[in-house]
Scaffold this motif. Sequence first.
Motif, short mmCIF file in Angstrom:
data_model
loop_
_atom_site.label_atom_id
_atom_site.label_comp_id
_atom_site.label_asym_id
_atom_site.label_seq_id
_atom_site.Cartn_x
_atom_site.Cartn_y
_atom_site.Cartn_z
N SER A 125 -26.26 144.25 -54.25
CA SER A 125 -25.07 144.61 -53.47
C SER A 125 -24.93 143.69 -52.26
CB SER A 125 -25.17 146.07 -53.02
OG SER A 125 -25.25 146.92 -54.14
N ASP A 126 -26.05 143.31 -51.66
CA ASP A 126 -26.04 142.44 -50.48
C ASP A 126 -27.11 141.36 -50.62
OD1 ASP A 126 -24.22 144.27 -49.16
OD2 ASP A 126 -25.95 145.57 -48.81
N ASN A 196 -20.84 150.03 -54.12
CA ASN A 196 -19.97 148.87 -53.93
C ASN A 196 -19.02 148.75 -55.11
OD1 ASN A 196 -18.90 146.60 -52.69
ND2 ASN A 196 -20.87 145.59 -52.41
N HIS A 197 -17.89 148.13 -54.91
CA HIS A 197 -16.92 147.83 -55.97
C HIS A 197 -16.50 149.06 -56.78
CE1 HIS A 197 -17.37 143.65 -55.02
NE2 HIS A 197 -18.66 143.66 -55.30
N SER A 336 -18.83 142.81 -46.89
CA SER A 336 -17.73 143.57 -47.51
C SER A 336 -18.18 144.97 -47.95
CB SER A 336 -17.15 142.79 -48.69
OG SER A 336 -18.14 142.58 -49.66
N SER A 337 -19.32 145.43 -47.40
CA SER A 337 -19.78 146.79 -47.68
C SER A 337 -20.47 147.32 -46.42
CB SER A 337 -20.77 146.80 -48.85
OG SER A 337 -21.99 146.18 -48.46
N LYS A 361 -12.41 149.63 -51.16
CA LYS A 361 -13.12 149.56 -52.45
C LYS A 361 -13.59 150.94 -52.92
CE LYS A 361 -16.12 146.23 -51.30
NZ LYS A 361 -17.22 145.27 -51.52
N ILE A 363 -15.44 153.12 -51.37
CA ILE A 363 -16.82 153.45 -51.04
C ILE A 363 -16.86 154.18 -49.69
CG2 ILE A 363 -17.92 151.67 -52.43
CD1 ILE A 363 -18.05 149.85 -50.08
N CYS A 435 -15.81 145.85 -45.51
CA CYS A 435 -14.76 146.00 -46.52
C CYS A 435 -14.40 144.62 -47.08
CB CYS A 435 -13.48 146.57 -45.90
SG CYS A 435 -13.68 148.15 -45.08
#
Length: 458
Positions: A125-126, A196-197, A336-337, A361, A363, A435
Amino acid sequence: MKKDFNEFKKFIKGKKTAVVGIGISNRPLINFLLSLGAEVTAFDKKSENQLGKIAKEFREKNIDLVLGEDYLHNLNEFQVIFKTPSMRIDDPYLVKAKQNGAYITSEMEEFIKYCPAKIYGVTGSDGKTTTTTIIYNILKDHGYKTWIGGNIGTPLFTRINEMKSEDKVVLELSSFQLMTMNVSPEVAVITNISPNHLDIHKDMNEYVNAKKNIFRYQGKKDLLVLNRDNDIVNSMVPEAVGSVIQFSSKRMLNEGGYLKDNSLYIDENEVCKIKEVKLKGMHNVENFLAAFCSIKDDVDIENMRKVAVNFSGVEHRCEFVRSVNGVKYYNDSIASSPTRTLAGLRAFEKPVILIAGGYDKKIPFDTLAEEGYSKIKTLILMGATREKIKLSFDKLKNEKGIKVPIVMVDSLSDAVNKAKELADKGDIITLSPACASFDMFPNFEVRGNSFKDIVNNL
C-alpha cells in the motif's frame, strides 16, 4: 521456467489485437505490437481532438482508432486484448469478449512471462516506489545491467529484445496490475498492506487477494519478502510457495532485515547506523530492510551500505522544496492514503501544518485523526474529501476532547497561501494529501509539481 519470446512473436503475428487506453505508457506498446506484425486497434475514451497529434501519428501508421464515450462496444471482435491496469476483468465488455474466445492480457503479464532476466517485484500500500528504486540502485551499484519499470519508469515489454539472462529487472507492481496476473516474479516483496483503492476494488478482501498474486505463482526456488510488523502481510507466510524472508523495524529476527541498537542489519551483518541513512522516517528504514532482504544473495553489504547512506529519495516523497522566512516546505504528494501520510508525519520531529484532501478512494480517515493528531499543528483541507476528513477529526474532538485546528480551502494555491499566513518561523508545511489527486489533478506528480511551483513563487 521463463518462456522464449519467439513464442510470443509467432503468437501475435497477424492477430487482431486491441489495446485499451492510449495513455503515455501504452503508446510504446501499440507501436511494439505493430512492429511484431499484429493488426492493432487502439481504444480510448478521449476524442480525436483530445488525443491530438498521437491520433494523427497512429492513423498514418494504419492503426485503427476507436474513440469516445462508447469506445468499448465492439471489443468482442478481437483475438487478443491488452487491457489497461485499472480496467476490471469483470467489465461486461471484457466478459463478452472472453466468451467469444479473446485472449485477455496486459503488458506487465506478458513481460513477466517472457523476460529472460531475474525479476524483483515490489508491491504494497505504501513504500513501493522508494523500495523499488532502492533495489534498483543497489543492483546497479553492484555492476549488474539493471532495468526499472512496472508502475514507474518506461514500459519494459517493448525493450525485452535488449535484455539478457544475466540482467536484473525491478518492477513496482500495483494491485491493478496484479489483479489479473497469473505469473509471479522470482523475488516478490510486499512492503505493507492497509485499506487503499477501495473505489476500484469491491472490498478489502479483493484488494489483499490482488496483492497475493505477486507470489501466488512462484516456484519452489523463488523468494518472498514479507513485513513481519504488518498483520495482514505476516499472515501470508503459510501461503508462500518458495522461501520466505521477513523484515522488521520493531523486533530482532534470527534472519532477514531488522533494526538492532540503532543499526540496520541483514541476517547478522550490520549494514549501517540509522543516523547515517539520508532518508528520514521509520517507514524508509523499513523500505531499506525490505530491499536488503530481496537482494542479499546477489550483492555485497558494501553496495547496500553505499546506497543507504547516499540515496536522497524519490521526487514527491517527503521532498524538501525550500525555506521561506524560516518556514520549511515539503512535497509529499505521493501520499495518497492515510497510512502513507502518517508515515510522512512521523518523519518530522515536530507537529506540522498539514495540507490534505483530494479524490475519494472510499477509504476511512479515522486512523489519520487518531494516530496523526499529535503530529499536526494545523490541518488545511481541500478537495472532494475535505468534509469527510473533517468528520474524522470532529469525531476525535467529540469522543476524546482532542481538537486540531482545521481550515477549509478551495484550491491548492489557497492552501499554500493560508499555510504561509498561519506559519511561524521554524514551522514545517507539508503537502501530504492522504488521497489521490484525480478531483483536481491528472496524477500525484502534476499535483506535486503544482505545489512546488506555488511554493517557489512565494
